[in-house]
Scaffold this motif. Structure first.
Motif, PDB file in Angstrom:
ATOM      1  N   LYS A  21       0.822  -1.204   0.000  1.00  0.00           N
ATOM      2  CA  LYS A  21       0.000   0.000   0.000  1.00  0.00           C
ATOM      3  C   LYS A  21       0.862   1.262   0.000  1.00  0.00           C
ATOM      4  O   LYS A  21       0.357   2.351  -0.178  1.00  0.00           O
ATOM      5  N   ASP A  22       2.154   1.103   0.189  1.00  0.00           N
ATOM      6  CA  ASP A  22       3.077   2.227   0.183  1.00  0.00           C
ATOM      7  C   ASP A  22       3.380   2.623  -1.264  1.00  0.00           C
ATOM      8  O   ASP A  22       3.963   1.846  -2.008  1.00  0.00           O
ATOM      9  N   PRO A  23       3.006   3.836  -1.689  1.00  0.00           N
ATOM     10  CA  PRO A  23       3.246   4.234  -3.087  1.00  0.00           C
ATOM     11  C   PRO A  23       4.731   4.366  -3.433  1.00  0.00           C
ATOM     12  O   PRO A  23       5.085   4.380  -4.605  1.00  0.00           O
ATOM     13  N   LEU A  24       5.584   4.450  -2.429  1.00  0.00           N
ATOM     14  CA  LEU A  24       7.023   4.543  -2.685  1.00  0.00           C
ATOM     15  C   LEU A  24       7.698   3.176  -2.696  1.00  0.00           C
ATOM     16  O   LEU A  24       8.891   3.087  -2.965  1.00  0.00           O
ATOM     17  N   GLN A  67      13.346  11.544 -11.297  1.00  0.00           N
ATOM     18  CA  GLN A  67      12.042  11.913 -11.864  1.00  0.00           C
ATOM     19  C   GLN A  67      11.685  13.356 -11.532  1.00  0.00           C
ATOM     20  O   GLN A  67      11.160  14.081 -12.374  1.00  0.00           O
ATOM     21  N   LEU A  68      11.960  13.761 -10.298  1.00  0.00           N
ATOM     22  CA  LEU A  68      11.658  15.138  -9.910  1.00  0.00           C
ATOM     23  C   LEU A  68      12.500  16.140 -10.697  1.00  0.00           C
ATOM     24  O   LEU A  68      11.992  17.171 -11.137  1.00  0.00           O
ATOM     25  N   VAL A  69      13.777  15.844 -10.885  1.00  0.00           N
ATOM     26  CA  VAL A  69      14.653  16.733 -11.647  1.00  0.00           C
ATOM     27  C   VAL A  69      14.195  16.800 -13.105  1.00  0.00           C
ATOM     28  O   VAL A  69      14.165  17.882 -13.706  1.00  0.00           O
ATOM     29  N   GLU A  70      13.811  15.668 -13.687  1.00  0.00           N
ATOM     30  CA  GLU A  70      13.319  15.669 -15.068  1.00  0.00           C
ATOM     31  C   GLU A  70      12.028  16.464 -15.192  1.00  0.00           C
ATOM     32  O   GLU A  70      11.799  17.135 -16.194  1.00  0.00           O
ATOM     33  N   HIS A  71      11.189  16.385 -14.177  1.00  0.00           N
ATOM     34  CA  HIS A  71       9.890  17.066 -14.212  1.00  0.00           C
ATOM     35  C   HIS A  71      10.023  18.567 -13.946  1.00  0.00           C
ATOM     36  O   HIS A  71       9.446  19.385 -14.668  1.00  0.00           O
ATOM     37  N   TYR A  72      10.756  18.938 -12.900  1.00  0.00           N
ATOM     38  CA  TYR A  72      10.849  20.334 -12.478  1.00  0.00           C
ATOM     39  C   TYR A  72      12.118  21.049 -12.930  1.00  0.00           C
ATOM     40  O   TYR A  72      12.097  22.263 -13.098  1.00  0.00           O
ATOM     41  N   GLY A  73      13.219  20.336 -13.040  1.00  0.00           N
ATOM     42  CA  GLY A  73      14.517  20.979 -13.243  1.00  0.00           C
ATOM     43  C   GLY A  73      15.092  21.379 -11.889  1.00  0.00           C
ATOM     44  O   GLY A  73      14.363  21.477 -10.893  1.00  0.00           O
ATOM     45  N   TRP A  74      16.390  21.593 -11.843  1.00  0.00           N
ATOM     46  CA  TRP A  74      17.053  21.900 -10.568  1.00  0.00           C
ATOM     47  C   TRP A  74      16.567  23.215  -9.965  1.00  0.00           C
ATOM     48  O   TRP A  74      16.370  23.321  -8.755  1.00  0.00           O
ATOM     49  N   HIS A  97       7.643  13.626  -0.111  1.00  0.00           N
ATOM     50  CA  HIS A  97       6.320  14.251  -0.131  1.00  0.00           C
ATOM     51  C   HIS A  97       6.073  15.001  -1.439  1.00  0.00           C
ATOM     52  O   HIS A  97       4.968  14.945  -1.985  1.00  0.00           O
ATOM     53  N   LEU A  98       7.088  15.694  -1.932  1.00  0.00           N
ATOM     54  CA  LEU A  98       6.926  16.380  -3.216  1.00  0.00           C
ATOM     55  C   LEU A  98       6.686  15.373  -4.334  1.00  0.00           C
ATOM     56  O   LEU A  98       5.844  15.588  -5.204  1.00  0.00           O
ATOM     57  N   TYR A  99       7.397  14.264  -4.301  1.00  0.00           N
ATOM     58  CA  TYR A  99       7.210  13.210  -5.307  1.00  0.00           C
ATOM     59  C   TYR A  99       5.758  12.711  -5.280  1.00  0.00           C
ATOM     60  O   TYR A  99       5.111  12.599  -6.319  1.00  0.00           O
ATOM     61  N   LEU A 100       5.257  12.417  -4.094  1.00  0.00           N
ATOM     62  CA  LEU A 100       3.879  11.920  -3.969  1.00  0.00           C
ATOM     63  C   LEU A 100       2.868  12.972  -4.431  1.00  0.00           C
ATOM     64  O   LEU A 100       1.903  12.649  -5.121  1.00  0.00           O
ATOM     65  N   ASP A 101       3.094  14.232  -4.041  1.00  0.00           N
ATOM     66  CA  ASP A 101       2.180  15.299  -4.452  1.00  0.00           C
ATOM     67  C   ASP A 101       2.208  15.506  -5.962  1.00  0.00           C
ATOM     68  O   ASP A 101       1.198  15.860  -6.563  1.00  0.00           O
ATOM     69  N   THR A 102       3.346  15.267  -6.578  1.00  0.00           N
ATOM     70  CA  THR A 102       3.498  15.501  -8.013  1.00  0.00           C
ATOM     71  C   THR A 102       2.982  14.340  -8.860  1.00  0.00           C
ATOM     72  O   THR A 102       2.298  14.552  -9.865  1.00  0.00           O
ATOM     73  N   PHE A 103       3.302  13.122  -8.453  1.00  0.00           N
ATOM     74  CA  PHE A 103       3.024  11.967  -9.325  1.00  0.00           C
ATOM     75  C   PHE A 103       1.919  11.037  -8.829  1.00  0.00           C
ATOM     76  O   PHE A 103       1.591  10.083  -9.521  1.00  0.00           O
ATOM     77  N   TRP A 104       1.339  11.298  -7.670  1.00  0.00           N
ATOM     78  CA  TRP A 104       0.261  10.422  -7.181  1.00  0.00           C
ATOM     79  C   TRP A 104      -0.978  11.181  -7.029  1.00  0.00           C
ATOM     80  O   TRP A 104      -1.494  11.865  -6.519  1.00  0.00           O
TER      81      TRP A 104
END
Length: 72
Positions: free
Chosen positions: A7-10, A21-28, A65-72
């Protein structure tokens, strides 16, 4: 107990995969704006950021948390 998916999305995601994934999505620059830590702002790299995040639980938590907010 059934053997279903976690049940853990990570589950199954490495910190490196999450950060990449975060860097590809947002950039540094945008990532540094959203999570104000120096490893994203000053000469950022995956390697240096992973080293910092692995030693700093509060920063890793913000990234997750940012990953979950962005991709889930």
């Amino acid at each position: 107990m059934s053997e279903g998916a976690s049940k853990d999305p990570l589950h199954g995601k490495t910190l490196e995969q999450i950060l990449t994934q975060l860097v590809e999505h947002y950039g540094w620059a945008e990532l540094g704006y959203r999570i104000r830590i120096n490893c994203f702002l000053a000469d950022p790299s995956i390697k240096s950021s992973l080293k910092f995040l692995r030693k700093t639980p509060w920063a890793r938590s913000k990234v997750e948390h940012l990953y979950l907010d962005t991709f889930w």
